[in-house]
Design a protein around this motif. Structure first.
Motif, mmCIF file in Angstrom:
data_model
loop_
_atom_site.group_PDB
_atom_site.id
_atom_site.type_symbol
_atom_site.label_atom_id
_atom_site.label_comp_id
_atom_site.label_asym_id
_atom_site.label_seq_id
_atom_site.Cartn_x
_atom_site.Cartn_y
_atom_site.Cartn_z
ATOM 1 N N ASP A 1 -17.517 48.293 -22.031
ATOM 2 C CA ASP A 1 -16.914 47.761 -23.262
ATOM 3 C C ASP A 1 -16.437 48.908 -24.129
ATOM 4 N N ALA B 1 -24.105 40.030 -20.491
ATOM 5 C CA ALA B 1 -23.313 39.562 -21.632
ATOM 6 C C ALA B 1 -24.140 39.595 -22.914
ATOM 7 N N ARG C 1 -14.284 43.581 -22.920
ATOM 8 C CA ARG C 1 -15.600 43.461 -22.282
ATOM 9 C C ARG C 1 -15.402 43.109 -20.812
ATOM 10 N N HIS D 1 -15.892 39.223 -15.089
ATOM 11 C CA HIS D 1 -15.992 38.437 -16.314
ATOM 12 C C HIS D 1 -15.501 39.330 -17.446
ATOM 13 N N THR D 2 -14.494 38.875 -18.177
ATOM 14 C CA THR D 2 -13.862 39.729 -19.176
ATOM 15 C C THR D 2 -13.503 38.952 -20.436
ATOM 16 N N SER D 3 -13.308 39.695 -21.514
ATOM 17 C CA SER D 3 -12.636 39.157 -22.698
ATOM 18 C C SER D 3 -11.917 40.314 -23.378
ATOM 19 N N ASP E 1 -6.818 35.337 -25.908
ATOM 20 C CA ASP E 1 -8.215 35.736 -25.683
ATOM 21 C C ASP E 1 -8.979 36.004 -26.973
ATOM 22 N N TRP F 1 -13.033 36.343 -27.387
ATOM 23 C CA TRP F 1 -13.578 37.670 -27.688
ATOM 24 C C TRP F 1 -14.456 37.624 -28.941
ATOM 25 N N TYR G 1 -16.656 34.866 -22.220
ATOM 26 C CA TYR G 1 -15.925 35.568 -21.172
ATOM 27 C C TYR G 1 -15.132 34.580 -20.323
#
Length: 734
Positions: free
Chosen positions: A241, A503, A687, A698-700, A717, A721, A726
């Protein structure tokens, strides 16, 4: 170019590829090889983020006054960028690229130029009458140089210049030495006298440059990897991150999912640069934090007749004349004086260098590094293990802490950056005419810190102190260890980690700094409503916390009185805190004073007496219902990088106000600065979590895929976020 949910065949010249968008708008690309993939990535970058790319190029070239807006601020930025010579050095480094990497960069440029030629200019560029030139390989190297320098400019260089300014203005040297012990141990009376007699001392890196929204910057970050022995799946997990400016649209990063036969790359890319910057392939996952390597030093020059002293003789200075074209003013000529170390800080509008003492600003990446870094970006996706990737990543010129994991279960760490081979601390300037004190080139990359498969099964970095015990000192001024301590504590507390527990750590708002200080402060708090509220605070910087607001008010006043007033004066101290990253980066130096009950800092009455006085003053006449929750004190607007808040809100170029959680010492680092009427932040800009036993990430993102305001993907997003949620990208289904 049209990106839709369904795969479409595209052609640029002889290059064929397929493209689509994921349900969340992330670009998906399929190509036969890396060069074709670079071409396709160039096309989607130019389609979605052309304004961002062109702005960064204009900034790096020092042409804002010519191409965008012409005022005093833009002129100051142009002068600084011209003095650094980013454009000249990028053009020179094109010749240093090997044949394969040059083809890689040329393929990317072909994709960018196809969009520039076929789609017309974005609205923003039409409004200022700028018609972008074709993208070149040198423009990509320029972007890499900006990434390498601007993170340093906000941290290491700032604190070194702050020391020089403080001494030049008569600050007590003994106090500075105590604050920075042992780094100023070699600062003798002779050097202090030289500093105080400098003819010209520029301020910190211009505020407008440090907070410039269009330029790609590397600041603070977290990353970690956990071995399969500590995960529920039995496979390694890797997380990133990066902490950068988040009150901007579009986001700094551009997410992409890219496929070649038999492999994939998914994660964050940088508009202007081909290839994956952070993320994973089928076999390997990687990410970096800013490494705080000291790649910038100042040297004292004795200049006479346009030459600088070297030993007992003189060496002529190079003089570079440049013309800054201006849209609304007469063109301006500037003169930059340089030597083998770097750029002499002098008045660029005066072509003649008066005799006297000056500073030379030396940056290890001034004339090298971008070509090697681009070569590494091209080659890393072909590696399959942590150990193979480490051999490449140590060649990256940017100061980074790389954390890696692979499908075989290995986890690792690799330090990178061009580390000067120096014989002094690097924190204060030394005479350039003393050959024993000047740089002896750069340290060989094999001597940088590297780790593989530690027995505890955990590797984490958070801009903390990372030096090779058997090698040179690379990091002389790291950030405090609070975020690192908290991350490793949470990782070590479980041996069944999964995506959800990762997370939770990425969104953690607990402050070990506040916990440690309150152990000392709690018995000294007054028995008032505000004192009791602070005493019962849970050390969490969530948006609804009033305890966090009270703690910050008390903390800043204590540091200001004990350190700021004594060293810099209140006005200067408030400017340092509000308008630079110095305090946010190096607050732990001042914390050391707060933990030390030394009369030198607190006076003969002692620490407890001073603290009780401050607490009583701040916490007695307080109506706790008037204490604003932390989030309401931290509201910022996410502004379009081109218009920067100048348009009415109903047009939708900006977003918010949003509440910024966290603080300097929480995993969710929430930095907030205001300078020249402009607010900037650094917080988790992206992230990323992946379990190497799967083909999913897994992202944001602090923004959306597109930089085009009227695209449906402009800020898709943002809410995810903000809420710490995510999206799941399953590459196996592509």
């Amino acid at each position: 170019m049209k990106l839709t949910r369904h795969r479409r065949e595209q052609r640029i010249g002889t290059v064929k590829f397929e493209s689509a968008r994921s349900p969340e708008g992330v670009a998906r690309l399929w190509a036969r090889d890396q060069n074709a993939l670079a071409c396709s990535l160039g096309a989607v970058h130019a389609h979605d983020r052309q304004v961002q790319m062109i702005m960064a190029r204009i900034v790096g070239q020092g042409r804002i006054s010519e191409c965008l807006v012409d005022n005093d601020t833009s002129f100051e930025i142009d002068i600084f960028m011209r003095s650094m010579g980013f454009r000249r050095q990028a053009e020179r480094q094109v010749a240093e690229l090997n044949a394969d990497t040059r083809l890689f960069a040329e393929a990317y440029a072909a994709g960018v130029n196809h969009i520039i030629q076929t789609e017309g200019r974005p609205l923003e560029l039409r409004l200022v009458g700028h018609r972008p030139e074709p993208w070149t390989v040198a423009d990509t190297l320029l972007t890499v140089q900006l990434m390498s320098y601007l993170g340093l400019a906000q941290s290491q260089q700032d604190v070194e210049k702050l020391i020089i300014q403080a001494i030049h203005r008569g600050a007590p040297v003994d106090a500075l030495k105590r604050l920075l012990a042992p780094l100023l141990a070699g600062l003798n009376d002779e050097i202090v006298d030289l500093i105080r007699n400098l003819r010209h001392v520029q301020g910190l890196l211009p505020t407008e440059v440090r907070f410039l929204p269009g330029a790609p910057k590397v600041a603070a970050s977290n990353n970690w990897a956990v071995a399969g022995s500590r995960t529920a799946s039995g496979h390694a997990i890797q997380c990133n991150d990066p902490h950068l400016e988040c009150n901007r649209l579009p986001a700094i990063w551009y997410e992409a999912e890219m496929h070649t036969p038999g492999d994939f790359q998914v994660g964050a890319t940088m508009p202007g640069v081909p290839g994956l910057v952070m993320g994973r392939t089928r076999s390997l996952s990687l990410g970096f934090t800013y490494g705080f390597m000291d790649m910038v030093d100042y040297f004292i020059e004795e200049c006479t007749g346009g030459a600088c002293r070297r030993g007992q003789g003189l060496e002529p200075l190079e003089r570079r004349h440049e013309t800054i074209r201006r849209k609304k003013h007469d063109d301006a000529g500037i003169t930059i004086h340089e030597n083998e170390l770097g750029v002499v800080e002098a008045d660029p509008l005066n072509p003649r260098l008066e005799d006297g003492l000056y500073l030379t600003r030396a940056w290890a990446g001034h004339r090298a590094g971008a070509a090697d870094s681009l070569d590494v970006i091209r080659r890393v996706p072909a590696t399959h293990t942590v150990m193979e990737a480490q051999q490449l990543l140590r060649r990256v010129a940017i100061s980074c802490n790389w954390v890696l994991a692979d499908r075989d279960g290995n986890i690792g760490y690799q330090q990178s950056g061009l580390l000067p081979d120096r014989r002094h601390s690097g924190v204060f300037p030394v005479p350039a005419w003393d050959e024993d004190l000047v740089w002896r080139g750069t340290v060989h990359p094999d001597r940088l810190l590297a780790t593989v498969n530690p027995p505890e099964g955990i590797i984490a970095t958070a801009n903390n102190d990372l030096n090779n015990p058997d090698g040179p000192t690379a990091v002389n001024l790291p950030m405090g260890s609070y975020r690192f301590d908290r991350i490793t504590e949470l990782l070590a507390a479980d041996d069944r980690h999964d995506v959800d527990s990762m997370a939770a750590i990425q969104n953690d708002l607990f402050s070990p700094q506040a916990q440690r200080l309150m152990e000392i402060w709690r018995p000294l708090l007054p028995d008032t409503l505000a004192g009791r509220l602070l005493a019962g605070w849970d050390f969490s910087y969530d948006p609804g916390s009033r305890g966090a607001t009270l703690f910050e008010a008390v903390y800043h006043e204590v540091v200001a009185r004990v350190c700021g007033d004594r060293l810099f004066g209140r006005d200067a101290w408030e400017a340092i805190v509000d308008e630079t990253a110095v305090f946010a980066d190096y607050y732990h130096l001042f914390d050391a004073v707060l933990f030390d009950d030394n009369p030198f800092w607190w006076g003969e009455d002692g620490r407890d007496h001073v603290l009780r006085s401050i607490f009583s003053e701040l916490l007695t006449e307080v109506d706790i219902y008037d204490v604003m929750p932390w989030g309401r004190r931290r509201k910022v607007e996410m502004k379009n990088i081109f218009f920067d808040g100048r348009l009415p809100g109903f047009l939708g170029f900006d977003h918010g106000l949003i509440e910024l959680p966290g603080c300097r010492a929480t995993v969710v680092q929430g930095g907030l600065f205001t300078a020249h009427g402009r607010t900037t932040t650094f917080a988790p800009s992206w992230r990323f979590i992946t379990d190497l036993g799967t083909d999913t990430v897994h992202t944001s993102l602090a923004g959306g895929p597109s930089g085009r305001r009227f695209s449906r993907w402009y800020k898709t997003d943002v809410e995810r976020w903000l809420q710490g949620r995510y999206k799941k990208i399953d590459v196996s289904s592509s």
